[in-house]
Scaffold this motif. Sequence first.
Motif, PDB file in Angstrom:
ATOM      1  N   LYS A 185     -70.606  15.044 -76.641  1.00 42.16           N
ATOM      2  CA  LYS A 185     -71.010  14.788 -78.021  1.00 42.16           C
ATOM      3  C   LYS A 185     -71.406  16.050 -78.773  1.00 42.16           C
ATOM      4  O   LYS A 185     -71.783  15.991 -79.941  1.00 42.16           O
ATOM      5  N   SER A 186     -71.318  17.194 -78.121  1.00 41.87           N
ATOM      6  CA  SER A 186     -71.619  18.459 -78.800  1.00 41.87           C
ATOM      7  C   SER A 186     -70.316  19.143 -79.194  1.00 41.87           C
ATOM      8  O   SER A 186     -69.238  18.802 -78.694  1.00 41.87           O
ATOM      9  N   VAL A 187     -70.417  20.124 -80.099  1.00 39.85           N
ATOM     10  CA  VAL A 187     -69.226  20.837 -80.547  1.00 39.85           C
ATOM     11  C   VAL A 187     -68.677  21.698 -79.421  1.00 39.85           C
ATOM     12  O   VAL A 187     -69.372  22.000 -78.444  1.00 39.85           O
ATOM     13  N   LEU A 188     -67.439  22.117 -79.572  1.00 35.94           N
ATOM     14  CA  LEU A 188     -66.826  23.003 -78.590  1.00 35.94           C
ATOM     15  C   LEU A 188     -67.313  24.436 -78.802  1.00 35.94           C
ATOM     16  O   LEU A 188     -67.738  24.801 -79.904  1.00 35.94           O
ATOM     17  N   PRO A 189     -67.272  25.263 -77.759  1.00 36.58           N
ATOM     18  CA  PRO A 189     -67.730  26.651 -77.894  1.00 36.58           C
ATOM     19  C   PRO A 189     -67.042  27.372 -79.052  1.00 36.58           C
ATOM     20  O   PRO A 189     -65.838  27.247 -79.255  1.00 36.58           O
ATOM     21  N   GLY A 190     -67.843  28.118 -79.815  1.00 36.33           N
ATOM     22  CA  GLY A 190     -67.334  28.864 -80.960  1.00 36.33           C
ATOM     23  C   GLY A 190     -67.488  28.147 -82.271  1.00 36.33           C
ATOM     24  O   GLY A 190     -67.519  28.776 -83.334  1.00 36.33           O
ATOM     25  N   GLU A 191     -67.604  26.819 -82.228  1.00 39.51           N
ATOM     26  CA  GLU A 191     -67.731  26.055 -83.460  1.00 39.51           C
ATOM     27  C   GLU A 191     -69.164  26.109 -83.981  1.00 39.51           C
ATOM     28  O   GLU A 191     -70.108  26.347 -83.239  1.00 39.51           O
ATOM     29  N   GLN A 192     -69.295  25.858 -85.303  1.00 37.00           N
ATOM     30  CA  GLN A 192     -70.616  25.815 -85.914  1.00 37.00           C
ATOM     31  C   GLN A 192     -71.380  24.610 -85.395  1.00 37.00           C
ATOM     32  O   GLN A 192     -70.857  23.509 -85.350  1.00 37.00           O
ATOM     33  N   ASP A 193     -72.615  24.807 -84.993  1.00 38.78           N
ATOM     34  CA  ASP A 193     -73.493  23.767 -84.459  1.00 38.78           C
ATOM     35  C   ASP A 193     -73.824  24.105 -83.006  1.00 38.78           C
ATOM     36  O   ASP A 193     -73.637  25.233 -82.571  1.00 38.78           O
ATOM     37  N   ASN A 194     -74.270  23.112 -82.271  1.00 40.15           N
ATOM     38  CA  ASN A 194     -74.820  23.330 -80.935  1.00 40.15           C
ATOM     39  C   ASN A 194     -73.841  22.875 -79.851  1.00 40.15           C
ATOM     40  O   ASN A 194     -73.565  21.689 -79.710  1.00 40.15           O
ATOM     41  N   SER A 195     -73.314  23.827 -79.094  1.00 38.60           N
ATOM     42  CA  SER A 195     -72.439  23.522 -77.960  1.00 38.60           C
ATOM     43  C   SER A 195     -73.297  23.540 -76.699  1.00 38.60           C
ATOM     44  O   SER A 195     -73.929  24.554 -76.385  1.00 38.60           O
ATOM     45  N   VAL A 196     -73.312  22.419 -75.982  1.00 42.27           N
ATOM     46  CA  VAL A 196     -74.238  22.260 -74.864  1.00 42.27           C
ATOM     47  C   VAL A 196     -73.492  22.243 -73.526  1.00 42.27           C
ATOM     48  O   VAL A 196     -72.553  21.463 -73.339  1.00 42.27           O
ATOM     49  N   LEU A 197     -73.928  23.106 -72.604  1.00 43.41           N
ATOM     50  CA  LEU A 197     -73.360  23.181 -71.257  1.00 43.41           C
ATOM     51  C   LEU A 197     -74.443  22.869 -70.228  1.00 43.41           C
ATOM     52  O   LEU A 197     -75.608  23.239 -70.408  1.00 43.41           O
ATOM     53  N   SER A 198     -74.032  22.217 -69.143  1.00 40.47           N
ATOM     54  CA  SER A 198     -74.976  21.878 -68.072  1.00 40.47           C
ATOM     55  C   SER A 198     -74.352  22.171 -66.715  1.00 40.47           C
ATOM     56  O   SER A 198     -73.122  22.172 -66.571  1.00 40.47           O
ATOM     57  N   GLN A 234     -66.869  37.135 -81.957  1.00 37.62           N
ATOM     58  CA  GLN A 234     -65.796  36.252 -81.517  1.00 37.62           C
ATOM     59  C   GLN A 234     -64.446  36.963 -81.663  1.00 37.62           C
ATOM     60  O   GLN A 234     -64.239  37.739 -82.592  1.00 37.62           O
ATOM     61  N   LYS A 235     -63.565  36.685 -80.735  1.00 36.88           N
ATOM     62  CA  LYS A 235     -62.222  37.225 -80.776  1.00 36.88           C
ATOM     63  C   LYS A 235     -61.268  36.054 -80.633  1.00 36.88           C
ATOM     64  O   LYS A 235     -61.098  35.493 -79.558  1.00 36.88           O
ATOM     65  N   SER A 287     -59.278  28.222 -75.166  1.00 39.26           N
ATOM     66  CA  SER A 287     -57.959  28.366 -75.790  1.00 39.26           C
ATOM     67  C   SER A 287     -58.062  28.916 -77.203  1.00 39.26           C
ATOM     68  O   SER A 287     -57.091  29.457 -77.737  1.00 39.26           O
ATOM     69  N   ALA A 288     -59.237  28.805 -77.822  1.00 39.42           N
ATOM     70  CA  ALA A 288     -59.426  29.283 -79.195  1.00 39.42           C
ATOM     71  C   ALA A 288     -59.758  30.766 -79.258  1.00 39.42           C
ATOM     72  O   ALA A 288     -59.580  31.407 -80.295  1.00 39.42           O
ATOM     73  N   GLY A 289     -60.275  31.325 -78.156  1.00 35.96           N
ATOM     74  CA  GLY A 289     -60.637  32.733 -78.162  1.00 35.96           C
ATOM     75  C   GLY A 289     -61.784  33.033 -77.212  1.00 35.96           C
ATOM     76  O   GLY A 289     -62.121  32.227 -76.330  1.00 35.96           O
ATOM     77  N   THR A 290     -62.378  34.198 -77.422  1.00 37.14           N
ATOM     78  CA  THR A 290     -63.516  34.632 -76.599  1.00 37.14           C
ATOM     79  C   THR A 290     -64.752  34.711 -77.488  1.00 37.14           C
ATOM     80  O   THR A 290     -64.742  35.385 -78.526  1.00 37.14           O
ATOM     81  N   PHE A 291     -65.812  34.029 -77.085  1.00 35.15           N
ATOM     82  CA  PHE A 291     -67.024  33.925 -77.896  1.00 35.15           C
ATOM     83  C   PHE A 291     -68.217  34.483 -77.115  1.00 35.15           C
ATOM     84  O   PHE A 291     -68.509  34.039 -76.005  1.00 35.15           O
ATOM     85  N   THR A 292     -68.847  35.476 -77.699  1.00 34.11           N
ATOM     86  CA  THR A 292     -69.981  36.140 -77.047  1.00 34.11           C
ATOM     87  C   THR A 292     -71.281  35.704 -77.704  1.00 34.11           C
ATOM     88  O   THR A 292     -71.438  35.792 -78.929  1.00 34.11           O
ATOM     89  N   TYR A 293     -72.193  35.235 -76.883  1.00 36.38           N
ATOM     90  CA  TYR A 293     -73.504  34.763 -77.346  1.00 36.38           C
ATOM     91  C   TYR A 293     -74.600  35.654 -76.757  1.00 36.38           C
ATOM     92  O   TYR A 293     -74.457  36.184 -75.659  1.00 36.38           O
ATOM     93  N   LYS A 294     -75.688  35.781 -77.495  1.00 36.29           N
ATOM     94  CA  LYS A 294     -76.858  36.518 -77.020  1.00 36.29           C
ATOM     95  C   LYS A 294     -78.037  35.560 -76.930  1.00 36.29           C
ATOM     96  O   LYS A 294     -78.337  34.841 -77.896  1.00 36.29           O
ATOM     97  N   ILE A 295     -78.686  35.534 -75.768  1.00 42.34           N
ATOM     98  CA  ILE A 295     -79.784  34.596 -75.549  1.00 42.34           C
ATOM     99  C   ILE A 295     -80.987  34.970 -76.418  1.00 42.34           C
ATOM    100  O   ILE A 295     -81.504  36.082 -76.360  1.00 42.34           O
ATOM    101  N   ARG A 296     -81.393  34.008 -77.218  1.00 50.20           N
ATOM    102  CA  ARG A 296     -82.517  34.199 -78.136  1.00 50.20           C
ATOM    103  C   ARG A 296     -83.814  33.600 -77.604  1.00 50.20           C
ATOM    104  O   ARG A 296     -84.912  34.075 -77.921  1.00 50.20           O
TER     105      ARG A 296
END
Length: 207
Positions: free
Chosen positions: A110-123, A204-205, A147-156
């Motif tokens: 029910k969460s967005v896919l990685p890279g999309e606007q909003d909250n993508s949740v992994l467990s 993002q790439k 498949s959409a690209g490479t998305f880099t996140y920084k832990i806040r």
Amino acid sequence: MRIRGSIRKILLFFSFVLILLGFWFSTTNAYTFIKGYMLFHTGQTKIVKSAEEPSRLHKGNLNREPLYSIRPNKGENIGNLLIPKLNATLPIFHGTDEEELERGVGHFEKSVLPGEQDNSVLSGHRDTVFRKLGEVGKGDKLIVETSAGTFTYKIRHVRIVDKDDRTVIVPKPRATLTVSTCYPFDFIGASPERYILVADLITQKLT
């Protein structure tokens, strides 16, 4: 004398017309002012926007193409989670049932896919893919390849919450990656808490 009389009549006529125009103009303005004043103080004023003028937010998204043209099916591998701090590359599967979590990291459907606007949740399980996640914290990076690209996140932010805390999956105003696992890491049995990493998209790439 007759000419002077005619001129006088013409001047009187124009004077009368000017007086009528002035009276009409002044009463119209007065009515408009009084109406506006009353509406303002009764809270009935409205700002009407032209139907041809989109909002600023809409203008900014007019040409934005969706990152994913096809949404994944449950159980499908959607990419990999890279954790540089642990030198780990973990497969991500769409869904968070035991079937997906036994194979790797699960993506909350029910969460967005990685890279999309909003909250993508992994467990993931603390005793398998995320057994060393406690070594990862604020300032570290998380990278997701899809498949959409490479998305880099920084832990806040790092959170430890109750296992029933639903704020983990709430929507976010920007592209966010939330990673969750059971806590404490050395707990035997069903863990009472969750270890949460909240990360913001920084680069993002796209493919």
